[in-house]
Design a protein around this motif. Structure first.
Motif, PDB file in Angstrom:
ATOM      1  N   VAL A 244     -11.282 -21.184  -1.132  1.00 16.41           N
ATOM      2  CA  VAL A 244     -11.174 -21.381  -2.459  1.00 16.41           C
ATOM      3  C   VAL A 244     -11.835 -22.617  -3.122  1.00 16.41           C
ATOM      4  N   VAL A 245     -12.255 -22.708  -4.191  1.00 19.16           N
ATOM      5  CA  VAL A 245     -12.773 -24.105  -4.805  1.00 19.16           C
ATOM      6  C   VAL A 245     -12.293 -24.249  -5.900  1.00 19.16           C
ATOM      7  N   GLU A 246     -12.449 -25.552  -6.477  1.00 19.84           N
ATOM      8  CA  GLU A 246     -11.961 -25.937  -7.882  1.00 19.84           C
ATOM      9  C   GLU A 246     -12.729 -25.196  -8.895  1.00 19.84           C
ATOM     10  N   GLY A 247     -12.032 -24.573  -9.959  1.00 23.37           N
ATOM     11  CA  GLY A 247     -12.839 -23.892 -11.113  1.00 23.37           C
ATOM     12  C   GLY A 247     -13.094 -22.596 -10.771  1.00 23.37           C
ATOM     13  N   HIS A 248     -12.756 -22.050  -9.795  1.00 22.06           N
ATOM     14  CA  HIS A 248     -12.695 -20.441  -9.584  1.00 22.06           C
ATOM     15  C   HIS A 248     -11.567 -20.041  -8.823  1.00 22.06           C
ATOM     16  N   ASN A 249     -10.824 -19.288  -9.916  1.00 20.05           N
ATOM     17  CA  ASN A 249      -9.440 -18.730  -9.597  1.00 20.05           C
ATOM     18  C   ASN A 249      -9.528 -17.227  -9.372  1.00 20.05           C
ATOM     19  N   VAL A 250      -9.035 -16.558  -8.403  1.00 16.70           N
ATOM     20  CA  VAL A 250      -9.251 -15.214  -8.029  1.00 16.70           C
ATOM     21  C   VAL A 250      -7.956 -14.573  -8.752  1.00 16.70           C
ATOM     22  N   GLY A 251      -8.172 -13.437  -9.655  1.00 17.89           N
ATOM     23  CA  GLY A 251      -6.852 -13.007 -10.228  1.00 17.89           C
ATOM     24  C   GLY A 251      -5.974 -12.115  -9.321  1.00 17.89           C
ATOM     25  N   THR A 252      -4.900 -12.226  -9.197  1.00 12.48           N
ATOM     26  CA  THR A 252      -3.982 -11.542  -8.463  1.00 12.48           C
ATOM     27  C   THR A 252      -3.949 -10.022  -8.560  1.00 12.48           C
ATOM     28  N   LYS A 253      -3.916  -9.861 -10.056  1.00 13.97           N
ATOM     29  CA  LYS A 253      -4.021  -8.389 -10.474  1.00 13.97           C
ATOM     30  C   LYS A 253      -5.331  -7.504  -9.860  1.00 13.97           C
ATOM     31  N   TYR A 254      -6.269  -8.231  -9.545  1.00 20.97           N
ATOM     32  CA  TYR A 254      -7.464  -7.558  -9.035  1.00 20.97           C
ATOM     33  C   TYR A 254      -7.203  -7.575  -7.656  1.00 20.97           C
ATOM     34  N   LEU A 255      -6.816  -8.409  -6.918  1.00 16.78           N
ATOM     35  CA  LEU A 255      -6.406  -8.178  -5.404  1.00 16.78           C
ATOM     36  C   LEU A 255      -5.571  -7.144  -5.330  1.00 16.78           C
ATOM     37  N   LYS A 256      -4.636  -7.049  -6.278  1.00 22.45           N
ATOM     38  CA  LYS A 256      -3.625  -5.793  -5.906  1.00 22.45           C
ATOM     39  C   LYS A 256      -4.365  -4.530  -6.378  1.00 22.45           C
ATOM     40  N   TYR A 257      -5.040  -4.505  -7.277  1.00 28.84           N
ATOM     41  CA  TYR A 257      -5.728  -3.077  -7.505  1.00 28.84           C
ATOM     42  C   TYR A 257      -6.565  -2.742  -6.104  1.00 28.84           C
ATOM     43  N   HIS A 258      -7.409  -3.732  -5.709  1.00 33.05           N
ATOM     44  CA  HIS A 258      -8.317  -3.485  -4.419  1.00 33.05           C
ATOM     45  C   HIS A 258      -7.183  -2.967  -3.429  1.00 33.05           C
ATOM     46  N   ASN A 259      -6.467  -3.465  -3.100  1.00 31.29           N
ATOM     47  CA  ASN A 259      -5.732  -3.052  -2.386  1.00 31.29           C
ATOM     48  C   ASN A 259      -4.789  -1.978  -2.230  1.00 31.29           C
ATOM     49  N   ASP A 260      -4.406  -1.805  -3.662  1.00 32.83           N
ATOM     50  CA  ASP A 260      -3.511  -0.329  -3.847  1.00 32.83           C
ATOM     51  C   ASP A 260      -4.571   0.957  -3.885  1.00 32.83           C
ATOM     52  N   HIS A 261      -5.855   0.646  -4.555  1.00 34.65           N
ATOM     53  CA  HIS A 261      -6.779   1.597  -5.030  1.00 34.65           C
ATOM     54  C   HIS A 261      -8.047   1.964  -4.136  1.00 34.65           C
ATOM     55  N   ILE A 262      -8.461   0.959  -3.443  1.00 32.41           N
ATOM     56  CA  ILE A 262      -9.572   0.961  -2.863  1.00 32.41           C
ATOM     57  C   ILE A 262      -9.174   0.942  -1.049  1.00 32.41           C
ATOM     58  N   ALA A 263      -8.573  -0.253  -0.957  1.00 32.22           N
ATOM     59  CA  ALA A 263      -8.286  -0.313   0.468  1.00 32.22           C
ATOM     60  C   ALA A 263      -7.376   0.756   1.015  1.00 32.22           C
ATOM     61  N   ALA A 264      -6.403   1.194   0.033  1.00 28.89           N
ATOM     62  CA  ALA A 264      -5.399   2.288   0.561  1.00 28.89           C
ATOM     63  C   ALA A 264      -6.039   3.470   0.722  1.00 28.89           C
ATOM     64  N   ASN A 265      -7.288   3.884  -0.008  1.00 28.25           N
ATOM     65  CA  ASN A 265      -7.835   5.096  -0.208  1.00 28.25           C
ATOM     66  C   ASN A 265      -8.987   5.180   0.997  1.00 28.25           C
ATOM     67  N   GLY A 266      -9.514   3.964   1.292  1.00 27.71           N
ATOM     68  CA  GLY A 266     -10.569   3.812   2.124  1.00 27.71           C
ATOM     69  C   GLY A 266     -11.832   3.982   1.621  1.00 27.71           C
ATOM     70  N   SER A 267     -11.931   4.124   0.190  1.00 35.21           N
ATOM     71  CA  SER A 267     -13.098   3.909  -0.518  1.00 35.21           C
ATOM     72  C   SER A 267     -12.786   3.746  -1.949  1.00 35.21           C
TER      73      SER A 267
END
Length: 267
Positions: A244-267
């Motif tokens: 992480v760096v100051e001024g760039h915050n990663v959204g938790t909801k987007y990480l969750k979306y990736h894990n639930d919908h992309i990584a979980a399906n493998g695509s």
């Protein structure tokens, strides 16, 4: 004194530097539409309002055409005329007449009824190599197909164009914030000219069916290897593993979306 002839690479670099950010963004958008452009069929061009909306521009004129002129269109037209490039701005047409505005012809000294010249410029635009003038593209090194690219594998020849389109001003800001170092492994690629290379990844992809936003909170700065892993859903993303760096915050909801919908399906 003999004239100094610059190497082609340096000449292209200097020409690219003359593009304003707004003009480059518009050029990137138009280049992304070239695969579907038919120079003999005006309906395959983009309308002023459509271009304005796609670029999410603020209204700065009484018409969409006027607003576009103030936000990159005029600058791009002047640049193509000054550098001898195809008049790609002719891809933007009026929604009723399906023709460019009269001002399109002016920088090139053409009459407003020179329709054959207009069609020829569209043909030249399709054939021209715009890659050296687009942001964050490496000629001959296409980025793998991402989860938000709908084209089949057989269409990978177009992939680089679409990837460039997603490298927005926000993506550049994120890359600069991280000094082009991967947020997962910390690695960067140093090119021959000493510049650094990294790739911007939209955690919740922009295209259908994901419809993620082009927002800094939805963007990661990654090395090509980790970019491909996330694109293909090979790995989940743990917030604690991200640099992480100051001024760039990663959204938790987007990480969750990736894990639930992309990584979980493998695509």
């Amino acid at each position: 004194m003999a004239a100094v002839i610059l190497p082609p690479e340096l000449m292209r670099s200097r020409e690219a530097e003359r593009l304003t950010d707004e003009a480059r963004r518009l050029l990137t958008f138009l280049v992304s539409l070239l695969p579907d452009l038919n120079p003999n069929e005006p309906r395959t061009c983009v309308r002023y309002k459509e271009a304005h909306d796609k670029l999410q521009l603020r209204q700065k004129g009484t018409t969409y055409g006027e607003s576009l002129k103030k936000q990159g269109l005029a600058a791009l037209a002047d640049w193509t005329a000054a550098t001898g490039k195809p008049a790609i701005t002719g891809m933007i047409v009026d929604g009723t007449s399906l023709m460019p505005a009269k001002g399109y012809y002016k920088p090139f000294g053409r009459s407003v009824d020179d329709f054959e010249w207009w069609r020829d410029q569209l043909r030249r635009s399709k054939e021209f190599d715009w890659a050296p003038y687009l942001p964050f593209s490496i000629e001959g090194t296409p980025t793998p197909i991402a989860t938000d690219i709908e084209e089949p594998a057989a269409q990978r020849v177009e992939t680089r164009v679409y990837r460039v389109l997603r490298d927005t001003e926000l993506a550049l800001r994120v890359k600069k914030a991280h000094n082009y170092e991967c947020q997962i492994c910390g690695q960067t690629i140093v090119l021959k000219d000493g510049t650094r290379y990294a790739e911007a990844h939209h955690i919740r992809p922009l295209g259908r069916p994901h419809d993620g936003p082009d927002a800094q909170e939805n963007i990661l700065c990654l090395c090509p290897n980790h970019h491909v892993e996330l694109d293909y859903g090979v790995r989940a993303i743990a917030r604690e593993e991200l640099r992480v760096v100051e001024g760039h915050n990663v959204g938790t909801k987007y990480l969750k979306y990736h894990n639930d919908h992309i990584a979980a399906n493998g695509s």
